[in-house]
Write a protein that holds these residues in place. Structure first.
Motif, short mmCIF file in Angstrom:
data_model
loop_
_atom_site.label_atom_id
_atom_site.label_comp_id
_atom_site.label_asym_id
_atom_site.label_seq_id
_atom_site.Cartn_x
_atom_site.Cartn_y
_atom_site.Cartn_z
N GLU A 42 -90.42 -3.25 35.43
CA GLU A 42 -91.25 -3.58 36.59
C GLU A 42 -90.42 -4.39 37.58
O GLU A 42 -89.27 -4.76 37.28
CB GLU A 42 -92.48 -4.38 36.18
N GLU B 26 -91.32 1.16 45.51
CA GLU B 26 -92.74 1.01 45.18
C GLU B 26 -93.58 0.91 46.45
O GLU B 26 -94.70 1.44 46.51
CB GLU B 26 -92.96 -0.23 44.32
N TYR C 111 -100.86 0.85 37.41
CA TYR C 111 -100.17 0.30 38.58
C TYR C 111 -101.02 -0.73 39.33
O TYR C 111 -100.54 -1.34 40.29
CB TYR C 111 -99.81 1.42 39.56
N ALA D 28 -99.66 -4.38 39.98
CA ALA D 28 -98.53 -4.39 40.92
C ALA D 28 -99.00 -4.08 42.34
O ALA D 28 -98.54 -4.71 43.31
CB ALA D 28 -97.48 -3.38 40.48
#
Length: 424
Positions: free
Chosen positions: A269, A310, A407, A410
């Motif tokens: 991550e 991301e 997800y 995040a």
């Protein structure tokens, strides 16, 4: 009144920063004038839409004015450059996007025109009635006489002057960038979706014969017009995709862009590191700042690169959710193109987040292919779209491998970072 300038000219005393590139110069008083003008236009067209329930008034009612828009630049020109105003009064001033300029130059001034796809992207062409919008032009003080005739997308525009290439070459198509990519991806049916990730990002949905307008983040466009066929699209866009990745390379976060997917996967991550893009002027907030947040002593280049990638996937998720909610058409095939579509990390994460299969073609440059397809149809090289479909080559298909809920922590952190970067 203090002036704020984005002219980017080295040594300009009004600039916040000095840069190499040159772009449009806008001052605070002009920005305020456009802000109030935008409010007036919103109110007028919202009232017209409410009274008539005619969708032709819906698009201008939510049109967002920014320094990136053609309409705003034109308005500024005619309010500040006397020579342009005088030339227009004498019917000696012509406007066009780059397609019109190229067509004019290639034919040495014998052809002055544009097509429906380019016209609809200017913000001053009415896609519902397929004509330049006189009400909007009047409000923005733009003379109607400056606009070019609008032709079909796949059409014989004439030939280039023989002095340029040695022989005259027929010009059989004129098409805007994203609409061309849509055609190159063979997104010919309602519900077909194209995702382009290049310098910026664009989600386009084929809405068929129905022009769709939404008040949030989506804008109606004419995809192409071929004879009696008119295909409409709705578009959502985001800035700073390839721009952000190129910037990361310029500051030596990585050497080759092909390394980035491997770097992102080398860690589990991003350790709470978030990247908020904002190098270009945001349509929604011109004061949004680009930023890294959540940096720690343990942060490495891999974390920074992963955070940048991301952010692309998170914004894809945002726009996709808006499309699903607002576009009342069942979505079909999703096809990606553009340089960033070569990044397997971004593609896989986007597929996971939206829980949909995404096709990536062997050729990522769909805009040039779409223009070639349109020219081929006009010249008779191909006779119908079914022949074009057979030419498609799919290099990879990305299917969901993780639950999108994995997800969520995040993405929630990234959304919080985005809010902190607003109104800088």
């Amino acid at each position: 009144m203090e002036s704020v300038c984005w002219c980017n000219k080295r040594g300009c005393t009004r600039c916040r920063t000095s840069h190499e590139a040159s772009c449009w110069s806008w001052h605070l008083d002009t920005e305020i004038n456009f802000h109030y003008m935008a409010q007036v236009i919103h109110v007028i067209f919202t009232v017209l839409h409410f009274l008539t329930r005619n969708d032709r008034y819906l698009a201008p009612s939510f049109l967002t004015f920014s320094t990136q828009q053609t309409s705003m630049k034109l308005s500024w020109v005619f309010k500040n450059i006397h020579e342009a105003e005088e030339a227009a009064r004498k019917n000696n001033c012509c406007f066009g996007t780059v397609d019109t300029w190229l067509l004019y130059r290639l034919t040495k001034g014998s052809v002055y025109a544009t097509d429906y796809s380019n016209a609809s992207a200017t913000g001053v062409f009415e896609p519902f009635t397929k004509r330049w919008n006189p009400t909007l032009c009047n409000l923005l003080s733009i003379p109607m006489s400056i606009y070019p005739p609008v032709k079909d997308t796949s059409f014989n525009f004439g030939s280039s002057d023989s002095e340029i290439f040695g022989v005259p070459i027929p010009i059989m198509a004129v098409v805007a960038d994203q609409q061309s990519a849509m055609f190159g991806e063979c997104c010919f049916h309602p519900g077909d979706v194209k995702l382009t990730m290049g310098t910026g990002g664009f989600w386009n949905v084929n809405t068929g014969e129905r022009l769709f307008a939404s008040r949030r983040s989506l804008y109606p466009l004419i995809g192409w017009k071929i004879g009696e066929e008119v295909v409409y699209l709705t578009e959502g866009c985001m800035s700073d995709i390839g721009t952000a990745i190129k910037w990361a390379q310029d500051i030596n976060l990585f050497t080759n862009v092909d390394e980035t997917a491997k770097m992102a996967r080398s860690i589990v991550e991003s350790q709470g590191v978030c990247f908020v893009p904002g190098f270009q002027v945001s349509v929604n907030d011109p004061y949004l700042c680009a930023s890294f947040m959540g940096l720690k002593p343990s942060t490495t280049r891999n974390h920074l690169v992963r955070a940048i990638l991301e952010s692309v996937a998170f914004r894809n998720k945002q726009l996709y959710d808006i499309i699903v909610k607002k576009v009342r058409i069942p979505l079909q095939t999703i096809r990606a193109d553009g340089g960033v579509s070569n990044n397997s990390f971004v593609m896989q994460m986007t597929s996971d987040l939206i829980n949909k299969k995404i096709e990536k073609p062997a050729n990522a440059d769909m805009s040039s292919l779409g223009a070639a397809f349109l020219a081929g149809l006009a010249s008779g090289f191909w006779t119908d779209k079914e022949q074009l479909k057979k030419l498609r080559r799919i290099e990879a298909v990305f299917e969901p491998q993780k639950d999108s809920e994995e997800y969520k922590p995040a993405m929630d952190t990234w959304l919080q970072a985005t809010k902190r970067s607003l109104h800088w």
